[in-house]
Design an enzyme around this catalytic site. Structure first.
Site, PDB file in Angstrom:
ATOM      1  N   ASP A 199       0.847  -1.196   0.000  1.00  0.00           N
ATOM      2  CA  ASP A 199       0.000   0.000   0.000  1.00  0.00           C
ATOM      3  C   ASP A 199       0.883   1.247   0.000  1.00  0.00           C
ATOM      4  OD1 ASP A 199      -1.914   1.925   0.296  1.00  0.00           O
ATOM      5  OD2 ASP A 199      -2.738   1.158   2.181  1.00  0.00           O
ATOM      6  N   GLU A 225      -1.536  -1.138  -3.961  1.00  0.00           N
ATOM      7  CA  GLU A 225      -2.666  -0.287  -3.563  1.00  0.00           C
ATOM      8  C   GLU A 225      -2.301   1.187  -3.617  1.00  0.00           C
ATOM      9  OE1 GLU A 225      -4.637  -1.735  -0.085  1.00  0.00           O
ATOM     10  OE2 GLU A 225      -5.135   0.259   0.651  1.00  0.00           O
ATOM     11  N   GLU A 251     -10.305   3.944  -1.927  1.00  0.00           N
ATOM     12  CA  GLU A 251     -10.660   4.356  -0.570  1.00  0.00           C
ATOM     13  C   GLU A 251     -10.914   5.857  -0.479  1.00  0.00           C
ATOM     14  OE1 GLU A 251      -6.994   4.656   2.286  1.00  0.00           O
ATOM     15  OE2 GLU A 251      -6.561   3.035   0.909  1.00  0.00           O
ATOM     16  N   HIS A 301     -12.364  -1.502   1.855  1.00  0.00           N
ATOM     17  CA  HIS A 301     -11.393  -0.792   2.686  1.00  0.00           C
ATOM     18  C   HIS A 301     -11.978  -0.691   4.090  1.00  0.00           C
ATOM     19  CE1 HIS A 301      -9.456   2.888   4.381  1.00  0.00           C
ATOM     20  NE2 HIS A 301      -8.393   2.350   3.800  1.00  0.00           N
TER      21      HIS A 301
HETATM   22 MG   LIG Z   1      -4.877   1.949   1.756  1.00  0.00          MG
END
Ligand SMILES: [Mg+2]
Length: 386
Positions: A199, A225, A251, A301
């Site tokens: 991420d 991500e 997200e 998320h």
């Molecule tokens: Mg994230």
């Protein structure tokens, strides 16, 4: 049954350790709960995405802007109330904090609706495709006082511990720059046999993201991500075309209209809608339908406290497998493995996700009607950010 009061509770505590992601370090944790009271005595709980001072500002939007639109209205009219509030907010923010604030209220209204019907949220939505959900663990946060070599060792130990605790997969942060981030990812890849995800919290431009992404292809990462800024739709699409690793994101997107355009840009392999930000359960269900209409896999998320986790357990249980079959890929629950008392200690009957994962590798959907959670009022009072 009328809505009699809508109240925000913003909680705050010090963390045992300063942690970070690619944008900032933080040493305090916050949690923004929304409580909806009704004339029948039912109380609904929701949670809004947004840390620190954002939570405080969202609390003002909840109580000073949206609550006056809804108090006195029928509590079960959640869809009508959502559209009325959105329509009045539209000129002042179709994304971001107004929608985060609306999200927590909408979740609480679904909690009320489930209690009124005597049904858990997942059954109110339409039934459960699974009673328990596999869980992936994220950790491997950046540390302010470690160099890249020390952090690589730390990440390897942490990843092995998360996988050893029964989590189905692990997710790490990056954000030190291309060369050191590849070093961190290599350490995690070598440390675990379960899938691992990376991420970036939009740390890169598309050139750097391509460089990291090619290394992740070689390491066999499961997803990459938020590699670039959420506004960089072309960058997302370039990465998805160029890399073998799945591109995950979403997200920071809001409502069906934001998601319509995000999906149309073709940059996502995995969608990560955030129910506590994008508009609540009402809007989440519309975004889920949009994703499914495009055969785009969804892994929610999840961020925040026990109310957000419980809500996501219900949503994950009621998420249809797509396309379906004897052995469909099942949705995962995202779980932050770092210390979080607003998740572990908030409820009168804690969810104990870590204990459930250790025993069964999954987390069960709460039993009771609505979200099936009851926050401990003494705990709330003791942690209130005045
Ligand atoms: Mg994230």
């Amino acid at each position: 049954m009328q809505i009699t009061r809508i109240q925000s509770h913003v909680l705050r505590c010090d963390m045992p350790e300063t942690l970070g992601y690619s944008q900032q370090f933080y040493s305090q944790r916050t949690c923004h709960l929304v409580e909806v009271s009704t004339s029948e005595g039912l109380t609904g709980w929701g949670e809004c995405f947004g840390p620190g001072n954002v939570a405080r500002a969202n609390a003002r939007i909840v109580e000073d802007v949206i609550a006056p639109m809804m108090v006195g209205e029928r509590a079960l009219d959640r869809d009508r109330l959502w559209h009325r509030a959105y329509n009045l907010l539209r000129d002042h923010g179709q994304k971001g904090m107004p929608i985060q604030a609306l999200s927590g209220i909408d979740i609480a209204l679904w909690d009320v609706a489930g209690q009124a019907a005597g049904l858990p949220l997942c059954d109110l939505i339409g039934g459960r495709h699974r009673d328990a959900v596999g869980v992936y663990g994220y950790g491997m946060m950046l540390r302010p006082d470690m160099d890249a070599a020390a952090m690589a060792d730390q990440f390897a130990d942490e990843a092995a511990a998360i996988a050893g605790a029964g989590f189905a997969a692990v997710k790490m942060k990056v954000g030190l720059g291309v060369r050191d981030d590849v070093r961190l990812a290599t350490a995690v890849a070598d440390a675990v046999d379960v899938p691992f995800m990376v991420d970036a919290n939009h740390a890169y431009d598309v050139n750097d993201a391509l460089e990291v992404g090619r290394a992740l292809d070689d390491l066999g990462a499961y997803w990459f991500e938020e590699p670039v800024a959420p506004e960089d739709r072309d960058g997302y699409a370039t990465l998805r075309r160029s890399l073998r690793t799945r591109i995950a994101g979403g997200e920071a997107e809001f409502t069906r209209w934001g998601w319509r355009d995000l999906i149309a840009s073709g940059g996502l392999s995995i969608a990560q809608p955030e129910v506590c930000a994008l508009g609540g359960v009402s809007e989440y269900l519309r975004v889920l339908a949009l994703c499914h209409a495009h055969h785009l896999p969804v892994v929610n998320h999840v961020w925040g406290g026990a109310v957000a986790v419980a809500c996501n357990l219900h949503l994950s249980a009621s998420m249809p497998p797509l396309p379906g079959g004897l052995h469909p890929r099942q949705p995962w629950l995202e779980f932050d493995t770092t210390e979080n008392r607003f998740r572990d200690d908030l409820l009168e009957a804690p969810l104990d996700i870590q204990g459930q994962v250790a025993r069964t590798g999954t987390a069960a959907v709460p039993d009771g009607p609505g979200l099936g959670v009851a926050p401990d009022r003494e705990f709330i009072a003791a942690h209130l950010w005045e």
